[in-house]
Enzyme design. Structure first.
Site, PDB file in Angstrom:
ATOM      1  N   GLU A  18       5.887   5.592   4.009  1.00  0.00           N
ATOM      2  CA  GLU A  18       7.109   5.027   4.125  1.00  0.00           C
ATOM      3  C   GLU A  18       8.391   5.783   3.636  1.00  0.00           C
ATOM      4  O   GLU A  18       8.329   5.648   2.200  1.00  0.00           O
ATOM      5  CB  GLU A  18       7.100   3.685   3.559  1.00  0.00           C
ATOM      6  CG  GLU A  18       8.168   2.511   4.022  1.00  0.00           C
ATOM      7  CD  GLU A  18       9.480   2.535   3.346  1.00  0.00           C
ATOM      8  OE1 GLU A  18      10.238   3.241   3.997  1.00  0.00           O
ATOM      9  OE2 GLU A  18       9.482   1.898   2.377  1.00  0.00           O
ATOM     10  N   ASN A  66      13.094   2.343  -6.782  1.00  0.00           N
ATOM     11  CA  ASN A  66      14.071   1.510  -6.059  1.00  0.00           C
ATOM     12  C   ASN A  66      13.626   0.061  -6.178  1.00  0.00           C
ATOM     13  O   ASN A  66      14.258  -0.900  -6.427  1.00  0.00           O
ATOM     14  CB  ASN A  66      14.482   2.002  -4.861  1.00  0.00           C
ATOM     15  CG  ASN A  66      13.509   2.019  -3.684  1.00  0.00           C
ATOM     16  OD1 ASN A  66      12.330   1.835  -3.924  1.00  0.00           O
ATOM     17  ND2 ASN A  66      14.155   2.118  -2.522  1.00  0.00           N
ATOM     18  N   GLU A 119       3.498  -1.491   6.417  1.00  0.00           N
ATOM     19  CA  GLU A 119       3.370  -2.488   5.372  1.00  0.00           C
ATOM     20  C   GLU A 119       3.811  -3.869   5.708  1.00  0.00           C
ATOM     21  O   GLU A 119       4.620  -4.060   6.645  1.00  0.00           O
ATOM     22  CB  GLU A 119       4.245  -2.271   4.107  1.00  0.00           C
ATOM     23  CG  GLU A 119       3.975  -0.670   3.834  1.00  0.00           C
ATOM     24  CD  GLU A 119       4.300  -0.362   2.337  1.00  0.00           C
ATOM     25  OE1 GLU A 119       3.179  -0.631   1.488  1.00  0.00           O
ATOM     26  OE2 GLU A 119       5.094   0.403   2.056  1.00  0.00           O
ATOM     27  N   LYS A 153       0.217   4.599  -8.598  1.00  0.00           N
ATOM     28  CA  LYS A 153       1.254   5.458  -9.769  1.00  0.00           C
ATOM     29  C   LYS A 153       2.700   5.145  -9.620  1.00  0.00           C
ATOM     30  O   LYS A 153       3.067   5.483  -8.279  1.00  0.00           O
ATOM     31  CB  LYS A 153       0.805   6.770  -9.192  1.00  0.00           C
ATOM     32  CG  LYS A 153       1.763   7.906 -10.235  1.00  0.00           C
ATOM     33  CD  LYS A 153       1.730   9.224  -9.913  1.00  0.00           C
ATOM     34  CE  LYS A 153       2.876   9.420  -8.882  1.00  0.00           C
ATOM     35  NZ  LYS A 153       4.026   9.149  -9.596  1.00  0.00           N
ATOM     36  N   GLY A 196       8.644   7.001  -0.502  1.00  0.00           N
ATOM     37  CA  GLY A 196       9.575   7.718  -1.242  1.00  0.00           C
ATOM     38  C   GLY A 196      10.095   8.750  -0.186  1.00  0.00           C
ATOM     39  O   GLY A 196      10.271   8.523   0.963  1.00  0.00           O
ATOM     40  N   SER A 197      10.470  10.004  -0.524  1.00  0.00           N
ATOM     41  CA  SER A 197      11.052  10.954   0.483  1.00  0.00           C
ATOM     42  C   SER A 197      10.413  11.530   1.314  1.00  0.00           C
ATOM     43  O   SER A 197       8.924  11.720   1.297  1.00  0.00           O
ATOM     44  CB  SER A 197      11.613  11.907  -0.791  1.00  0.00           C
ATOM     45  OG  SER A 197      10.654  12.986  -1.271  1.00  0.00           O
ATOM     46  N   VAL A 198      10.998  12.226   2.325  1.00  0.00           N
ATOM     47  CA  VAL A 198      10.350  12.822   3.453  1.00  0.00           C
ATOM     48  C   VAL A 198       9.779  14.076   2.756  1.00  0.00           C
ATOM     49  O   VAL A 198       8.233  14.297   2.989  1.00  0.00           O
ATOM     50  CB  VAL A 198      11.219  13.229   4.414  1.00  0.00           C
ATOM     51  CG1 VAL A 198      10.751  14.099   5.352  1.00  0.00           C
ATOM     52  CG2 VAL A 198      11.856  11.970   5.121  1.00  0.00           C
ATOM     53  N   PRO A 199      10.194  15.234   2.161  1.00  0.00           N
ATOM     54  CA  PRO A 199       9.654  16.166   1.559  1.00  0.00           C
ATOM     55  C   PRO A 199       8.293  15.906   0.706  1.00  0.00           C
ATOM     56  O   PRO A 199       7.076  16.610   1.116  1.00  0.00           O
ATOM     57  CB  PRO A 199      10.432  16.852   0.584  1.00  0.00           C
ATOM     58  CG  PRO A 199      11.953  16.432   0.955  1.00  0.00           C
ATOM     59  CD  PRO A 199      11.561  15.179   1.494  1.00  0.00           C
ATOM     60  N   THR A 200       8.329  14.940  -0.151  1.00  0.00           N
ATOM     61  CA  THR A 200       7.136  14.581  -0.705  1.00  0.00           C
ATOM     62  C   THR A 200       5.940  13.794   0.097  1.00  0.00           C
ATOM     63  O   THR A 200       4.921  14.255   0.089  1.00  0.00           O
ATOM     64  CB  THR A 200       7.240  13.333  -1.873  1.00  0.00           C
ATOM     65  OG1 THR A 200       8.477  13.940  -2.776  1.00  0.00           O
ATOM     66  CG2 THR A 200       6.232  13.059  -2.630  1.00  0.00           C
ATOM     67  N   CYS A 210      15.900   2.605   1.332  1.00  0.00           N
ATOM     68  CA  CYS A 210      15.522   3.584   2.254  1.00  0.00           C
ATOM     69  C   CYS A 210      15.844   3.133   3.681  1.00  0.00           C
ATOM     70  O   CYS A 210      16.245   3.964   4.691  1.00  0.00           O
ATOM     71  CB  CYS A 210      14.063   3.575   2.161  1.00  0.00           C
ATOM     72  SG  CYS A 210      12.931   2.195   2.320  1.00  0.00           S
ATOM     73  N   GLU A 236      20.274  11.594   4.145  1.00  0.00           N
ATOM     74  CA  GLU A 236      20.249  10.555   3.349  1.00  0.00           C
ATOM     75  C   GLU A 236      20.973  10.507   1.734  1.00  0.00           C
ATOM     76  O   GLU A 236      20.495  11.269   1.318  1.00  0.00           O
ATOM     77  CB  GLU A 236      18.893   9.894   3.123  1.00  0.00           C
ATOM     78  CG  GLU A 236      18.506   8.623   2.274  1.00  0.00           C
ATOM     79  CD  GLU A 236      17.150   7.995   2.621  1.00  0.00           C
ATOM     80  OE1 GLU A 236      16.954   6.923   2.625  1.00  0.00           O
ATOM     81  OE2 GLU A 236      16.370   9.053   2.157  1.00  0.00           O
TER      82      GLU A 236
END
Length: 463
Positions: A223, A126, A437, A149, A201-205, A257, A360
């Site tokens: 984050e 994003n 951050e 990355k 990124g996402s919570v699962p990752t 986010c 989300e």
């Protein structure tokens, strides 16, 4: 470049284990040089990188719009925040220091703030360029190297940042870019020479990255996602609150986010607020993101657009009312017919147990919920696994401070929303992650403290 909605604009090879190792070893060699430079020397290089970004603002913003689909109007703001971030940490680089502690008998101790080594940054799609600057600026200021990355959906603009760092004079390999998806990320997280991982990124990752980092006892900054509350009290300045709600939901096609997607409105003003929000939302111009008057571009890809549409369909099935938008949008320009556009959506008649209120969505979908009392709304606002952000609109400043103190969220706004000054720390509570951050706080996450104890007399024998 030309806008090519729905079409491939570039192809990049995914970095395998060999390429990841080469990037890390290159960064490790550059770290030996960079970490031995003074803070002032690092500062000068970072200021030069900031100058190049500022000078090439329009070119980089255009690249980012093509990369992500957001409006050129927003992309320019992202690039401005990026060079400001580099300038801010360049200013801190020369002031990083430990402290001296006097001990009895003339002995003393001191602390040294030292870099970690090779840090890994894993970015989201994003804010590709901005996130890379948010991660690399404090890392480099502290004397670290970084392998970054980007998301495979937005691989382009971070490569330009790497070129800019090289032009500015960083040692070769200090900021390396690797491309790829989950497999590339795994190689980075497991690499023995990586000292720290920062992920957006996402919570699962985020959970998977935390598990991988644990095997190497590597510190992480996470984050992650959010489902943030925006609380509108009846004593607010209505126009300002409406503006805040739009900013809190529709920036970058709603793909933010910290968006305040649960809009709690005091019942006394529910009708007038909702009417004005709907009116303003219907006026948002959707279309070609490179046009100056466009305010909402295309979503990131077809699967994500379908996912957002699925949330709206489910919301209707659960009893929510679509007050405006939510449908696909096909611009008049035939070149844009395959773009991933939708009209921004406002949902009314929402309740706390609906999926659209709990999960989300990460798209341009606002859920409006009525409330009656301060105590009630604070409890409902905190009834979520997330804790990234929260906002309050009221003229009563005591109430504003009281409510944000009660919110379980890491980034709170009073009478504004989605403001991201680099001077202020950014990060979440609960499932929204940890670490920070921006601001001075980020220095703590890109450095480590060494304590030195100096004895001025003889060691007293106890044996």
């Amino acid at each position: 470049f030309k806008t090519c909605p729905g079409r491939v604009i570039s192809k990049l090879l995914c970095s395998g284990e060999k390429e990841v190792d080469l990037a890390v070893q290159s960064a490790k060699a550059a770290f030996k040089i960079w970490s031995q430079m003074s803070g002032m020397e690092r500062s000068r290089v970072m200021l030069e990188a900031a100058r190049i970004i500022r000078e090439q603002r329009e070119e980089i913003a255009t690249l980012e719009t093509i990369n992500n689909g957001k409006s050129i109007f927003e992309a320019r703001v992202d690039i401005d925040i990026s060079w400001q971030c580099l300038e801010y940490y360049a200013g801190l680089a020369g002031s990083l220091a430990g402290e001296h502690i006097q001990l009895p008998g003339g002995s003393f101790g001191y602390t040294r703030r030292e870099p970690l080594g090779v840090c890994v940054g894993i970015g989201a799609w994003n804010y590709p360029f901005q996130i890379a600057c948010w991660k690399s600026a404090p890392a480099l200021a502290c004397g670290n190297a970084m392998v970054f990355k980007p998301s495979p959906f937005t691989p382009i603009s971070v490569v330009r940042l790497a070129e800019i760092f090289t032009e500015a004079g960083v040692p070769k390999g200090l900021f390396n870019v690797v491309q790829g998806g989950a497999a590339t990320g795994q190689f980075l997280c497991h690499h023995p020479d990586v000292a720290k991982i920062s992920f957006t990124g996402s919570v699962p990752t985020g959970m998977k990255i935390m598990e991988m980092a644990a095997k190497g006892i590597k510190p992480v900054t996470l984050e992650l996602g959010g489902k943030s509350p925006l609380i509108i009290f009846s004593d607010c300045a209505l126009e300002n609150a409406v503006n805040g709600a739009l900013v809190a939901n529709f920036l970058t096609q709603g793909e933010v986010c910290c968006n305040g997607t649960r809009v709690f409105v005091e019942r006394k003003i529910l009708d007038v607020f909702t009417k004005e929000v709907v009116k303003r939302t219907q006026k948002i111009k959707v279309g070609d993101p490179l046009l100056e008057d466009t305010r909402m571009g295309a979503l990131i890809n077809r699967p994500h657009l379908d996912r957002v549409q699925g949330f709206i369909k489910q919301a209707k099935e659960q009893g929510a009312e679509v007050l405006c938008g939510g449908d696909l949008y096909v611009p008049d320009d035939p070149k844009l017919k395959n773009g991933y556009y939708m009209r921004p959506c406002v949902l009314g008649n929402c309740t706390d147990d609906m999926t659209c209120v709990k999960e989300e969505i990460f798209g341009p979908v606002m859920s409006i919920l009525p409330f009656d009392t301060e105590e009630e709304v604070v409890e409902r606002a905190n009834n979520t696994k997330f804790g990234l952000a929260g906002g309050v609109f009221t003229r009563d400043i005591q109430k504003a401070h009281r409510v944000v103190a009660a919110l379980k969220a890491g980034m709170c706004f009073i009478n504004n929303y989605n403001v991201s000054p680099v001077e202020l720390p950014f990060g979440g509570y609960k499932a929204s992650g940890f670490g920070r951050e921006n601001g001075r706080a980020a220095i703590e996450y890109y450095s480590q403290l060494k304590t030195v104890c100096v004895e001025m007399g003889d060691v007293e024998s106890v044996f």
